[in-house]
Scaffold this active site. Structure first.
Site: not given
Ligand code: BGC
Length: 486
Positions: A173, A188, A226
């Site tokens: 995620s 990142r 996610d």
């Molecule tokens: C991430 C996402 C993720 C979200 C919720 C963010 O910090 O960059 O990829 O979907 O958090 O988990």
């Protein structure tokens, strides 16, 4: 200010932003010293977002989403996931799924039965050791491989001598660039992760190396965000779902886009109407600080974070940051001699010492004595604040949580506005969405203000609790990917 602070307490769903005058609950505020009261008033002004402002934020959000699809200097990445369309309900097979969340690694074994909405799932969770989030890539992947191997052995899923590896769908995620569904170059780290040697690299060969070293018989067939997992899993159960979203440690959303509306992948020459899931990564919205009503506390949170200048929307909204915002506000009031006067505030000074669970506990406590809040403060701070201080704590908590919910609604409204979605369901997952007192109704209220629905038909876009994105959603995505590759 007292008059204002008494407004809007509707059966325990007080919002500093609602204008309706309901039963007052802040009797104790009359004891608040006037200098503290004036300071709280100023905070109320800077943390309150009007309907008009929500609307202009949403308009700018729509522009940023569109820009992200062109790939030209956008704040929002709009990552192409290579998940083509929604599941049909005929998906089948056995899959291992992994979900590297903020606090746990969840491993599942999912069996899809080819009857829509029916599946079997076995699962386990390994808590992520603290140091892992800022250690080395080898440590991180080694831990992931160990937990996966242990899970497979404990559930008799490893068959010695069997050549075929189990297909594994990896919910990772974080923002990744994907050339195809079984690769993901980390753009990142977010959410406070800071593991060396992963940014700029494809996570698949790194994790597969660890699986090989530890003899874990799996093969990564999909890298999934996610939000995409949530979108797919929710749509599998509910065809009204058009957006999948997470409101937890981080914040984000995914939706289906048509190929012709994604100029940055034009060279792939797919039929115009091909549907592809876009992981917006809109936590990065307004990184160039054009529209969000930032406060000095937001600047402080950003400056003290692992990646200053990035994920600026997420840092104003998500669960990882709201407690920290509140703590910074308490500290400023203390340093001005207005709050916790003469107390030993060592515990309040501890970075990340307050979280969204504390805020939710505070908000659930509607009693006049505020005994529950006092108890929670005693546990965390080591002292029991005065009654008027508890009242201020409760007010500020609501203020910051309400701002988060209202800003959260802008992201959902922007996707809906951009896609011309008049009515739909939004599948939302995440501990803060499920557990934070009043979050859902505040976000729904803000959506209503932004979308300007008529009174007789007030909630056309509904936030609903999502289905299991990182288990069944990830498995469905693996099934879709394997079917496509065949
Ligand atoms: C991430 C996402 C993720 C979200 C919720 C963010 O910090 O960059 O990829 O979907 O958090 O988990």
């Amino acid at each position: 200010m007292f008059e204002k602070m008494h407004k809007g307490e509707a059966d325990g769903t007080y919002s500093p932003h609602t204008t309706a005058t309901k039963k007052p609950t802040l009797e104790a505020m009359s004891d608040v010293p006037s200098d503290l009261s004036a300071a709280v008033q100023e905070l109320e002004n800077i943390f309150t977002i009007s309907s008009a402002k929500l609307n202009s934020i949403t308009d700018h959000f729509v522009e940023e989403l569109e820009k992200g699809l062109t790939g030209e200097g956008a704040n929002i990445p709009m990552n192409v996931t290579w998940v083509f369309g929604f599941p049909t309900g005929n998906e089948e097979g056995e899959y291992v799924t992994l979900d590297m969340g903020g606090t746990n690694l969840r491993v599942c074994y999912v069996v899809l039965t080819n009857r829509r909405g029916e599946y079997k799932i076995l699962q386990d969770k390994c808590p992520l050791p603290d140091g892992l989030k800022s250690g080395t890539a080898e440590q991180l992947w080694g831990f992931v491989a160990d937990c996966t191997g242990k899970f497979l052995r404990e559930n008799n899923l490893v068959h010695p001598g069997k050549k075929e590896k189990l297909p594994l769908s990896f919910t990772f995620s974080f923002p990744v660039t994907q050339a195809n569904i079984r690769s993901g170059i980390l753009q990142r780290w977010t959410k406070g992760f800071d593991v060396d040697g992963v940014e700029g690299h494809d996570v698949v060969p790194q994790l597969e190396k660890a699986f090989a070293e530890k003899n874990v018989p799996v093969e990564i067939v999909a890298v999934v965000n996610d939000t995409t997992g949530t979108l797919i899993a929710s749509a599998y159960q509910d065809p009204e779902i058009k957006i999948g979203s997470i409101f937890s440690t981080g914040v984000n959303a995914a939706y289906m886009e048509r190929f012709k509306a994604i100029p940055k992948i034009r060279s792939h020459n797919l039929p115009d109407d091909t549907e592809i899931a876009i992981n917006t990564e809109y936590g990065a919205f307004d990184n160039d600080k054009k529209v969000l009503p930032r406060t000095r506390f937001d600047d402080q949170i950003d400056q003290e974070s692992a990646r200053p200048g990035q994920q600026l929307y997420e840092k104003m909204v998500a669960g990882l940051y709201v407690g920290e915002l509140l703590r910074c506000v308490f500290l400023e009031l203390h340093h001005r001699g207005l709050l916790f006067r003469g107390r030993d505030i060592t515990a309040v000074q501890e970075k990340s010492g307050l979280d969204s669970a504390f805020m939710s506990t505070v908000e659930q406590n509607n009693t006049k004595s505020m005994a529950g809040i006092a108890e929670e403060c005693k546990r965390l701070f080591g002292f029991e604040p005065e009654l008027y201080e508890l009242e201020v704590i409760r007010f500020l908590t609501k203020l910051i949580a309400t701002r988060a919910a209202r800003l959260y609604a802008c992201g959902i409204a922007a996707v809906a506005r951009k896609q011309g979605l008049e009515r739909c369901h939004v599948g939302v997952d995440g501990s803060v969405f499920h557990c934070y007192a009043h979050f859902q109704e505040r976000a729904a209220q803000a959506l209503k203000e932004i979308m300007d629905w008529p009174e007789e038909d007030p909630q056309r876009i509904t936030l609903v609790s999502a289905q299991d994105g990182s288990g069944v959603g990830a498995a469905l995505i693996a099934a879709l990917a394997l079917r496509r590759s065949q």
